[in-house]
Structures are given as structure tokens and as C-alpha cells.
Write an enzyme that holds these catalytic residues in place. Structure first.
Site, mmCIF file in Angstrom:
data_model
loop_
_atom_site.group_PDB
_atom_site.id
_atom_site.type_symbol
_atom_site.label_atom_id
_atom_site.label_comp_id
_atom_site.label_asym_id
_atom_site.label_seq_id
_atom_site.Cartn_x
_atom_site.Cartn_y
_atom_site.Cartn_z
ATOM 1 N N ASP A 19 0.823 -1.202 0.000
ATOM 2 C CA ASP A 19 0.000 0.000 0.000
ATOM 3 C C ASP A 19 0.859 1.255 0.000
ATOM 4 O O ASP A 19 0.515 2.265 -0.626
ATOM 5 C CB ASP A 19 -0.914 -0.021 1.228
ATOM 6 C CG ASP A 19 -2.120 0.890 1.083
ATOM 7 O OD1 ASP A 19 -2.165 1.664 0.116
ATOM 8 O OD2 ASP A 19 -3.014 0.832 1.939
ATOM 9 N N HIS A 213 -8.825 -0.723 8.938
ATOM 10 C CA HIS A 213 -7.782 -0.113 8.103
ATOM 11 C C HIS A 213 -8.081 1.386 8.035
ATOM 12 O O HIS A 213 -8.985 1.816 7.318
ATOM 13 C CB HIS A 213 -7.812 -0.747 6.710
ATOM 14 C CG HIS A 213 -6.826 -0.189 5.737
ATOM 15 N ND1 HIS A 213 -5.800 -0.939 5.190
ATOM 16 C CD2 HIS A 213 -6.695 1.052 5.195
ATOM 17 C CE1 HIS A 213 -5.104 -0.188 4.355
ATOM 18 N NE2 HIS A 213 -5.631 1.026 4.345
ATOM 19 N N HIS A 215 -6.864 5.550 7.692
ATOM 20 C CA HIS A 215 -5.920 6.544 7.198
ATOM 21 C C HIS A 215 -5.955 7.758 8.123
ATOM 22 O O HIS A 215 -6.957 8.010 8.793
ATOM 23 C CB HIS A 215 -6.261 6.947 5.767
ATOM 24 C CG HIS A 215 -5.955 5.886 4.763
ATOM 25 N ND1 HIS A 215 -5.332 6.144 3.571
ATOM 26 C CD2 HIS A 215 -6.178 4.549 4.780
ATOM 27 C CE1 HIS A 215 -5.185 5.020 2.892
ATOM 28 N NE2 HIS A 215 -5.696 4.043 3.597
ATOM 29 N N CYS A 246 -4.505 7.305 -0.894
ATOM 30 C CA CYS A 246 -5.398 7.054 -2.025
ATOM 31 C C CYS A 246 -5.027 8.035 -3.136
ATOM 32 O O CYS A 246 -4.903 9.233 -2.872
ATOM 33 C CB CYS A 246 -6.855 7.242 -1.610
ATOM 34 S SG CYS A 246 -8.046 6.930 -2.933
ATOM 35 N N ASN A 255 -1.689 5.550 5.563
ATOM 36 C CA ASN A 255 -2.313 4.747 6.602
ATOM 37 C C ASN A 255 -1.774 5.188 7.965
ATOM 38 O O ASN A 255 -0.723 5.831 8.057
ATOM 39 C CB ASN A 255 -1.980 3.268 6.411
ATOM 40 C CG ASN A 255 -2.353 2.769 5.036
ATOM 41 O OD1 ASN A 255 -3.243 3.298 4.393
ATOM 42 N ND2 ASN A 255 -1.660 1.740 4.575
#
Length: 310
Positions: A19, A213, A215, A246, A255
Site C-alpha cells: 500500500d 484499516h 488513514h 489514495c 495509513n
């Protein structure tokens, strides 16, 4: 008033090598990726998402997925995970089946974000993932399904909780053993998180692992982690150095940082099995590779010093 109950131990899953690296503007050299993954695998982390089998022209940062998998040296007891977007990605991954243990699939809860991300409707994504999950389970792989924009969409705004849970139920029926709920652009708040995970546990039952999960786009990442824990969630995804994000909406940050999560959990007396000093060393190493400051607070300030000698 009694304090809310919290889990005594929390599983922290590292997603930075996938990620995080896929959102970097420059391609991280394969040698550095391998070195950093090997370091993370020796921090006490028990699950690491190392790469994704996606089209190289779409995400060139992960074009070396097969080479990374071949070269990493991960100790026994550390589960290696790869992300696959579709059956073609699964085919490429299965050519290296002996090099990983888990597969993750993904889609968005909102139609608009899903079309921006994978150019498909949510229904089309679910149809495709049904085949991917079935084949992955047949290959003996543990399967996680991640639902992005579970707490809000930058294009559509609020996302109905019932819709998210309906998608989760279908993914479980198709073979997902774990559902990750993603706050993709940092729109979640602690009250909503607590309510949602309470509902999700009731809707999906004890046989499905629920993973949070978050951010840190608006500085609420750790508060949301705490809210999820208070609602009974004992599995988190995070990224060393606060890497990730993103690519679509402006201002979406990474994150929650693995070292920030581990530091907070340890200060609250919750076990993780993770060596915070070793994670900080890995975060410093990735900061040097990228050549820029990172968003991690613990990386900047250091862990809490209770000796009073600072």
C-alpha cells in the site's frame, strides 16, 4: 464509570510494502524493497502484505512483484500476503504459490470510487471476486477481502452501513475468511467506527475476522483505532512510516503508522508481539530510501521515555 473493555492482544498487519510503495511518485528499487521487507519480517510482525500482482502499466511501482516474492527472506511464522485485483493477477501470483500464504482482494463500497479505482461496477467486481476467492481457497490460501470507502466516499459522501455489510456478507459467502474495512480517505470518526464494528461483529459472526484499516488524513487515525478496539476489533492494518494513501482525492494521506499504533497499544498495556524499536529502525530506513520526512509521529518524537531523562 468503568472503562470500556479492550482486547488483551491485537494483531497488527503491515501493508506498507504494498500500500505504501504503490503510492510513491517514484519507483522504489527492488533491492531496497527486499531489504525493507526482510527487516519488517524480523520485528515481530506476523503478517506482511508485500506486493500486488497488478498491471505494470497501471501501477509501475509494483511491476517487480514476482522478483520481490522470489528474493525476500521471511522467517517461519510470518505470513506473507499478496494483493490481487482479478483472476489474471491471481494466475500470476499462483505461479509463485510456494512463496506466499495469503491473498487479499478488494473493491469499494461506493460505485463511483470503484469505477475510478478498477473501472468496474461494484456488482461486476463482486462477480469477479467470487471466482478469485473460490480459486484461491482451492489453492489452500487464506483469503482476506478489503472493502474500501467503508466509512465514506470522497465522491458520494456518506456510504450506507447496510450496503457495506451486505457486500461483506456476500464476500464471506464466496470464501473470504477475513473482511478488512477501509477508511480510504480518512473520513471516519470514532463514534461512527464504534457503532460500525459493533454492527459488523453482530452481522458477520465469530468465524469471520474483522480488520480495521484507517488513514490519518484528518488526524483521527489513532482515535479511530481505539474506537474499533472498544467495539471488539482486535486486528488492524497499518504502514510503517505512515506510507500509503489514495491516489484520487487531493490531500489523502497515508495509513496510520505501524510504529504509532504499536506505541499506543503498548502504552495501554495491550500486547502486539512487535518490537517497537525494530519497527522504528525500519521506518528510519524507508525514510532514508525515500529521501523525505514521513508523517509518523513516533518516528519524529521517539517512543515515550518513562525514565524522565529526556
Amino acid at each position: 464509570m468503568s472503562a470500556p473493555s479492550l482486547p488483551g492482544r491485537v494483531l497488527v498487519r503491515e501493508v506498507g510494502p504494498r500500500d505504501g510503495f504503490q503510492n510513491e511518485p517514484e519507483v522504489v528499487p527492488t533491492d531496497d524493497k527486499v531489504r525493507l521487507i526482510d527487516a519488517l519480517a524480523r520485528t515481530g510482525l506476523r503478517r506482511i502484505e508485500v506486493t500486488s500482482f497488478v498491471r505494470a502499466d497501471v501501477i509501475p511501482q509494483l511491476a517487480d512483484a514476482a522478483e520481490v516474492l522470489r528474493r525476500i527472506d521471511v522467517p517461519d511464522g510470518v505470513a506473507v500476503s499478496v494483493l490481487v485485483p482479478n483472476e489474471r493477477g491471481l494466475d500470476a501470483a499462483l505461479a509463485l504459490r510456494d512463496r506466499f500464504d495469503e491473498v487479499s482482494v478488494f473493491l469499494s463500497a461506493s460505485e463511483t470510487h470503484n469505477r475510478h479505482n478498477v473501472n468496474r461496477s461494484v456488482e461486476a467486481s463482486l462477480d469477479g471476486l467470487q471466482r478469485v476467492l473460490g480459486r484461491a481457497r482451492e489453492a489452500g490460501l487464506r483469503c482476506e477481502a478489503v472493502i474500501s470507502t467503508a466509512f465514506g466516499c470522497p465522491y458520494e459522501g456518506a456510504v450506507d452501513e447496510d450496503r457495506v455489510l451486505d457486500i461483506a456478507r456476500r464476500l464471506v459467502a464466496d470464501g473470504a475468511q477475513e473482511i478488512g474495512f477501509g477508511d480510504t480517505t480518512g473520513m471516519a470518526n470514532p463514534l461512527g467506527v464504534g457503532r460500525f464494528f459493533t454492527r459488523a461483529a453482530q452481522a458477520l459472526g465469530d468465524d469471520v475476522q474483522l480488520t480495521a484499516h484507517f488513514h490519518n488524513t484528518r488526524g483521527q487515525g489513532l482515535a479511530n483505532v481505539l474506537a474499533a478496539l472498544q467495539a471488539g476489533c482486535a486486528s488492524l492494518e497499518s504502514s510503517f512510516g505512515e506510507l500509503g494513501g489514495c491516489p484520487f482525492p487531493p490531500g489523502a494521506t497515508g495509513n496510520v503508522a505501524t510504529e504509532d499504533v504499536v506505541s499506543m497499544l503498548h502504552e495501554m498495556g495491550i500486547e502486539t508481539g512487535v518490537d517497537l524499536a525494530a519497527v522504528l529502525e525500519a521506518a528510519r530506513a524507508v525514510r532514508d530510501v525515500l529521501g523525505r520526512p514521513l508523517g509518523s509521529h513516533t518516528l519524529t518524537a521517539g517512543p515515550v521515555d518513562w525514565s524522565g531523562t529526556a
